[in-house]
Enzyme design. Structure first.
Site, PDB file in Angstrom:
ATOM      1  N   ASN A 139     -75.441 -78.867  35.511  1.00  0.00           N
ATOM      2  CA  ASN A 139     -76.014 -80.140  35.954  1.00  0.00           C
ATOM      3  C   ASN A 139     -75.741 -80.469  37.426  1.00  0.00           C
ATOM      4  O   ASN A 139     -76.165 -81.501  37.920  1.00  0.00           O
ATOM      5  CB  ASN A 139     -75.524 -81.278  35.063  1.00  0.00           C
ATOM      6  CG  ASN A 139     -74.025 -81.503  35.151  1.00  0.00           C
ATOM      7  OD1 ASN A 139     -73.387 -81.166  36.151  1.00  0.00           O
ATOM      8  ND2 ASN A 139     -73.453 -82.069  34.110  1.00  0.00           N
ATOM      9  N   SER A 151     -71.997 -93.730  37.324  1.00  0.00           N
ATOM     10  CA  SER A 151     -72.673 -92.494  37.731  1.00  0.00           C
ATOM     11  C   SER A 151     -74.196 -92.551  37.597  1.00  0.00           C
ATOM     12  O   SER A 151     -74.834 -93.391  38.198  1.00  0.00           O
ATOM     13  CB  SER A 151     -72.076 -91.358  36.900  1.00  0.00           C
ATOM     14  OG  SER A 151     -72.603 -90.126  37.273  1.00  0.00           O
ATOM     15  N   ALA A 163     -71.003 -80.822  19.440  1.00  0.00           N
ATOM     16  CA  ALA A 163     -71.139 -82.276  19.495  1.00  0.00           C
ATOM     17  C   ALA A 163     -71.031 -82.713  20.946  1.00  0.00           C
ATOM     18  O   ALA A 163     -70.145 -82.257  21.670  1.00  0.00           O
ATOM     19  CB  ALA A 163     -70.029 -82.926  18.685  1.00  0.00           C
ATOM     20  N   SER A 164     -71.928 -83.591  21.364  1.00  0.00           N
ATOM     21  CA  SER A 164     -71.835 -84.135  22.717  1.00  0.00           C
ATOM     22  C   SER A 164     -70.580 -85.000  22.808  1.00  0.00           C
ATOM     23  O   SER A 164     -70.186 -85.639  21.836  1.00  0.00           O
ATOM     24  CB  SER A 164     -73.068 -84.986  23.002  1.00  0.00           C
ATOM     25  OG  SER A 164     -72.779 -85.905  24.035  1.00  0.00           O
ATOM     26  N   GLY A 165     -69.976 -85.002  23.971  1.00  0.00           N
ATOM     27  CA  GLY A 165     -68.815 -85.867  24.173  1.00  0.00           C
ATOM     28  C   GLY A 165     -69.224 -87.217  24.731  1.00  0.00           C
ATOM     29  O   GLY A 165     -68.406 -88.122  24.839  1.00  0.00           O
ATOM     30  N   ASP A 176     -73.511 -91.863  41.783  1.00  0.00           N
ATOM     31  CA  ASP A 176     -72.235 -92.030  42.495  1.00  0.00           C
ATOM     32  C   ASP A 176     -71.962 -90.836  43.410  1.00  0.00           C
ATOM     33  O   ASP A 176     -70.843 -90.663  43.907  1.00  0.00           O
ATOM     34  CB  ASP A 176     -71.065 -92.284  41.538  1.00  0.00           C
ATOM     35  CG  ASP A 176     -70.804 -91.122  40.601  1.00  0.00           C
ATOM     36  OD1 ASP A 176     -71.739 -90.343  40.350  1.00  0.00           O
ATOM     37  OD2 ASP A 176     -69.662 -90.987  40.122  1.00  0.00           O
ATOM     38  N   ARG A 203     -75.747 -81.163  20.650  1.00  0.00           N
ATOM     39  CA  ARG A 203     -76.645 -80.458  21.567  1.00  0.00           C
ATOM     40  C   ARG A 203     -76.868 -79.049  21.051  1.00  0.00           C
ATOM     41  O   ARG A 203     -75.940 -78.423  20.530  1.00  0.00           O
ATOM     42  CB  ARG A 203     -76.024 -80.378  22.959  1.00  0.00           C
ATOM     43  CG  ARG A 203     -75.815 -81.718  23.601  1.00  0.00           C
ATOM     44  CD  ARG A 203     -75.606 -81.608  25.098  1.00  0.00           C
ATOM     45  NE  ARG A 203     -75.055 -82.831  25.635  1.00  0.00           N
ATOM     46  CZ  ARG A 203     -75.762 -83.941  25.882  1.00  0.00           C
ATOM     47  NH1 ARG A 203     -77.064 -83.959  25.641  1.00  0.00           N
ATOM     48  NH2 ARG A 203     -75.175 -85.017  26.364  1.00  0.00           N
TER      49      ARG A 203
HETATM   50  C1  LIG Z   1     -74.920 -80.154  28.526  1.00  0.00           C
HETATM   51  C2  LIG Z   1     -74.494 -81.159  29.531  1.00  0.00           C
HETATM   52  O1  LIG Z   1     -75.117 -81.269  30.586  1.00  0.00           O
HETATM   53  N1  LIG Z   1     -73.430 -81.910  29.222  1.00  0.00           N
HETATM   54  C3  LIG Z   1     -72.912 -82.938  30.137  1.00  0.00           C
HETATM   55  C4  LIG Z   1     -72.524 -84.184  29.353  1.00  0.00           C
HETATM   56  O2  LIG Z   1     -71.542 -83.840  28.390  1.00  0.00           O
HETATM   57  P1  LIG Z   1     -71.779 -83.795  26.827  1.00  0.00           P
HETATM   58  O3  LIG Z   1     -70.387 -83.710  26.257  1.00  0.00           O
HETATM   59  O4  LIG Z   1     -72.603 -82.592  26.556  1.00  0.00           O
HETATM   60  O5  LIG Z   1     -72.508 -85.045  26.435  1.00  0.00           O
HETATM   61  O6  LIG Z   1     -71.969 -85.157  30.225  1.00  0.00           O
HETATM   62  C5  LIG Z   1     -70.753 -84.731  30.864  1.00  0.00           C
HETATM   63  C6  LIG Z   1     -70.196 -85.890  31.673  1.00  0.00           C
HETATM   64  O7  LIG Z   1     -71.107 -86.312  32.650  1.00  0.00           O
HETATM   65  C7  LIG Z   1     -71.043 -83.497  31.720  1.00  0.00           C
HETATM   66  O8  LIG Z   1     -69.837 -83.054  32.275  1.00  0.00           O
HETATM   67  C8  LIG Z   1     -71.685 -82.405  30.850  1.00  0.00           C
HETATM   68  O9  LIG Z   1     -72.094 -81.328  31.641  1.00  0.00           O
HETATM   69 MG   LIG Z   2     -71.780 -88.760  38.829  1.00  0.00          MG
END
Ligand SMILES: CC(=O)N[C@H]1[C@@H](OP(=O)(O)O)O[C@H](CO)[C@@H](O)[C@@H]1O
Ligand SMILES: [Mg+2]
Length: 556
Positions: A392, A76, A518-520, A296, A526
Site C-alpha cells: 500500500n 490517516s 482476518a483484517s486487523g 497524514d 481478506r
Molecule cells: C492488505 C492491506 O493493505 N492491509 C492494510 C490494513 O491492514 P489489515 O489488517 O489488512 O486491515 O491496514 C493496515 C494499517 O493501515 C496496513 O498496515 C495494512 O497494509
Molecule cells: Mg497514513
C-alpha cells in the site's frame, strides 16, 4: 497500590479523578482497542481516549527515563470526521507492543476510580517513579476535531505533571522525526534540528546532494489527498534545488485543506491503491508521472496512464524494488571492505513477481512478516540496509550503525567511486529512519529515477506483475480466523479444516497462491490471490470466498 501512594505529595490520584470526569466516555463505544494504527474512530468520540493517552504518554516517558515520547493525532486515510491517536517511542518508532494493552486498559475505565487504578497498575508493573520528569511532544493533522482533542490530551498531561510541547499541524512522519531529533540532540550524531524547519533542512540538503550529478528529465504531479501533506510539501519545496538546477518540476494538486470534507475524498494513496484508479483532479496525459500521498503523508504510491488508457500502479512493491536495485548497485560500486548485507522485507500481499525479482535478479535476501509496518520495521532493522514496504506504499529503508560507519568512513578510490559514495551518503540522510514518510520517499524515488534516467515505463518494465486480486468478505466473527505462526499469515489454523479446503482449491490453478486472514482494521477477512492469468485469479478468489461463505452460512 495503596491510595495516596502514586507520588510523594499524594495528590496525583485526586488530580486524575477530578479531571477525567471532564472527558467522559462516549455512550456509543463499548470498548476502545489500541490496534495496528493506535485508536481510531469518529473524532467526536475520542476526547476520553485522548485524555487517557495523555496519562499513558507521561507514564511511558517516565518508564524510559524521561526521554521524550510523541503523540500523533490523525486518522490517516480515513474520512475527515474520523480521528485517532498513536504514541511514538523515543527513537521515533511505534509504541512497544507490550504497551498496547496498557493503552487499551487506561482508556476503558468506566469510572474515575477505574482510570486511577489503570494508571496505578502501570506505575506498579514497571516500577515507575512518578516524581521523575516526563516529556511529551505532540502534533495533529488537518482534521477539524484535532484542535479540540489536543485540549483533552493536555488535560491528561497536566494532571500527571508532564512537561509538554505542542508542534501544531504536522505530517505523522514529521512528528516521528521530531521525537528522534529531540532524544538525540545531545548525541555525537544528532538526528537533526529539533524543529519543523530542521526536517526540511535535513531533507533538502540530502536531496540536493543526491541530485548533485544528475538531472530529472520530466515533471511529476503530487496528489496530496487534500491533507496535511499539501502545505508541508509546499514548504519542503523552498528547501529543494530550483527547477533549473535539478530539472525537476513538482506540481501539487488536491491541496484544499481548508475544506475539511474533501480530505481523502476520491483521492490520496489509499483511494488510488484500493480503487486502482486515478484520483479526482487527475489531468495527466499518457505516461505522465503522478503520485499520491495519504491523509497524514506517511504513504505514497505512483501511477500513470498507459496507452489505452490503461491505469498502471507503481505501488510499495515497486518502490521497494526500485530502492533495493539502486542501493544494491551503489553498495557494489563503492566496494566496501566490510560486506553490507541488504535485505528486502515485505508482507504476503506483495506481488510474487516483486519477491522473485528481489531474490532472482537482484540476488538479495527477501523476507516476509505479518501485516503492519511495525512488524516489517523490526525485521528490516536486522539488516545492514533493510528495505521494507507494504504494497500500500508505507515503507522506508533502515541503515544499521555498521552500515552508516562503513559508508561514511570509506575513502573513495576514484572520482567515479566518490560520486557513488556521495549518492549513497545522501540516501542515508534523505530516507526517514523512523517510519515510512511520503515526502522523504517521494524525494528518494525522484532522485533514483533521475540517476537511472528512468521514465515510468522503464520503471514499470523492471518486471511484470502477476495477475492478482485482493477481496474482502464480511464474516460473523473474524477472530475465528487465526493463522499459523511464522507463515506470514498465509496459513489458517482455524476454523479447523478450512485451510485444507483452500489448498485443494488453489492446487487447481497454475502458479496459484491464495491466502485468507482476518483484517486487523476492519470487520472482515481478506482474501488475496495470484495466478498465471487474471481469469484464473478471479475464479480462484471467488471459489475461496465461496468456501468462507458456505462456512459462515452454516454458522447461521
Ligand atoms: C492488505 C492491506 O493493505 N492491509 C492494510 C490494513 O491492514 P489489515 O489488517 O489488512 O486491515 O491496514 C493496515 C494499517 O493501515 C496496513 O498496515 C495494512 O497494509
Ligand atoms: Mg497514513
Amino acid at each position: 497500590m495503596a491510595p495516596g501512594a502514586f507520588d510523594s505529595k499524594g495528590k496525583l490520584e485526586t488530580a486524575i479523578a477530578e479531571t477525567v470526569v471532564k472527558f467522559p466516555r462516549p455512550a456509543e463505544v463499548d470498548k476502545f482497542t489500541y490496534g495496528t494504527a493506535g485508536f481510531r474512530t469518529k473524532g467526536d468520540w475520542l476526547d476520553h481516549v485522548m485524555y487517557g493517552m495523555g496519562l499513558l504518554a507521561g507514564l511511558r516517558s517516565r518508564k524510559v527515563n524521561g526521554q521524550t515520547i510523541g503523540v500523533m493525532i490523525t486518522a490517516s486515510h480515513n474520512k475527515a470526521e474520523d480521528n485517532g491517536v498513536k504514541l511514538v517511542d523515543p527513537m521515533g518508532e511505534m509504541l512497544e507492543t507490550d504497551w498496547e494493552s496498557w493503552a487499551t486498559a487506561i482508556v476503558n475505565g468506566h469510572s474515575p476510580e477505574e482510570t486511577v487504578k489503570a494508571y496505578g497498575d502501570v506505575l506498579q508493573k514497571y516500577n515507575i517513579d512518578q516524581d521523575k520528569p516526563a516529556n511529551v511532544i505532540y502534533a495533529r493533522d488537518t482534521r477539524p476535531s484535532g484542535a479540540r482533542l489536543v485540549k483533552a490530551l493536555e488535560a491528561g498531561l497536566k494532571a500527571t505533571n508532564v512537561t509538554y510541547k505542542d508542534f501544531g499541524i504536522l505530517t505523522t512522519p514529521q512528528l516521528h522525526y521530531l521525537v528522534r531529533a529531540t532524544n538525540t540532540q545531545d548525541d555525537k550524531n544528532p538526528y537533526g534540528e529539533v524543529s519543523e524547519a530542521g526536517y526540511y533542512k535535513k531533507l533538502g540538503a540530502a536531496f540536493s546532494a543526491a541530485m548533485k550529478n544528475v538531472k530529472s528529465n520530466s515533471p511529476v504531479t503530487v496528489d496530496c489527498a487534500n491533507g496535511v501533506g499539501a502545505p508541508k510539501l509546499k514548504e519542503m519545496l523552498k528547501y529543494l534545488p530550483s527547477e533549473k538546477e535539478s530539472g525537476l518540476k513538482i506540481n501539487i494538486v488536491n491541496d484544499r485543506i481548508e475544506q475539511a470534507e474533501v480530505l481523502n475524498k476520491d483521492c490520496g494513496a489509499d483511494y488510488v491503491k484500493t480503487q486502482q484508479k486515478v484520483p479526482q483532479g487527475f489531468d495527466g496525459k499518457n505516461y505522465d508521472r503522478w503520485c499520491s500521498f495519504d491523509g497524514d503523508a506517511d504513504r505514497i504510491v505512483y501511477y500513470f496512464n498507459d496507452e489505452g488508457p490503461v491505469f498502471r500502479l507503481l505501488d510499495g512493491d515497486r518502490i521497494a524494488t526500485l530502492a533495493a536495485t539502486f542501493l544494491g548497485e551503489l553498495v557494489k560500486k563503492c566496494d566496501f571492505e566490510e560486506k553490507l548485507e541488504l535485505g528486502v522485507v515485505q508482507t504476503a500481499y506483495a506481488n510474487g513477481a516483486s519477491s522473485k525479482y528481489i531474490t532472482d535478479v537482484l540476488q538479495l535476501q527477501s523476507e516476509f512478516t505479518e501485516t503492519g509496518v511495525k512488524n516489517l520495521h523490526h525485521v528490516a532493522a536486522r539488516y545492514d540496509i533493510g528495505v521494507y514496504f507494504e504494497a500500500n506504499g508505507h515503507g522506508t529503508v533502515l541503515f544499521s550503525k555498521k552500515a552508516l560507519d562503513t559508508i561514511w568512513k570509506k575513502e573513495p578510490q576514484s572520482p567515479a567511486q566518490l560520486e557513488n559514495l556521495e549518492a549513497l551518503r545522501a540516501a542515508t540522510e534523505l530516507i526517514n529512519q523512523t517510519v515510512g514518510d511520503a515526502i522523504s520517499d517521494f524525494l528518494l524515488v525522484e532522485a533514483i529515477l533521475a540517476h537511472e534516467q528512468f521514465t515510468v515505463r522503464e520503471w514499470l518494465g523492471m518486471y511484470t506483475d502477476k495477475p492478482n486480486k485482493l477481496a474482502k468478505q464480511v464474516v460473523p466473527q473474524r477472530d475465528e480466523y487465526k493463522t499459523v505462526p511464522k507463515t506470514a499469515e498465509q496459513k489458517l489454523q482455524s476454523p479447523e479444516g478450512l485451510q485444507d479446503k483452500i489448498d485443494t482449491e488453489v492446487a487447481k490453478y497454475r502458479e496459484g497462491r491464495c491466502f485468507v486472514r482476518a483484517s486487523g482494521t476492519e470487520d472482515a477477512v481478506r482474501i488475496y490471490g495470484e495466478a498465471l492469468s487474471s481469469y484464473d485469479v478471479d475464479h480462484m478468489v471467488r471459489a475461496v470466498a465461496d468456501l468462507i461463505e458456505i462456512r459462515s452460512g452454516r454458522r447461521g
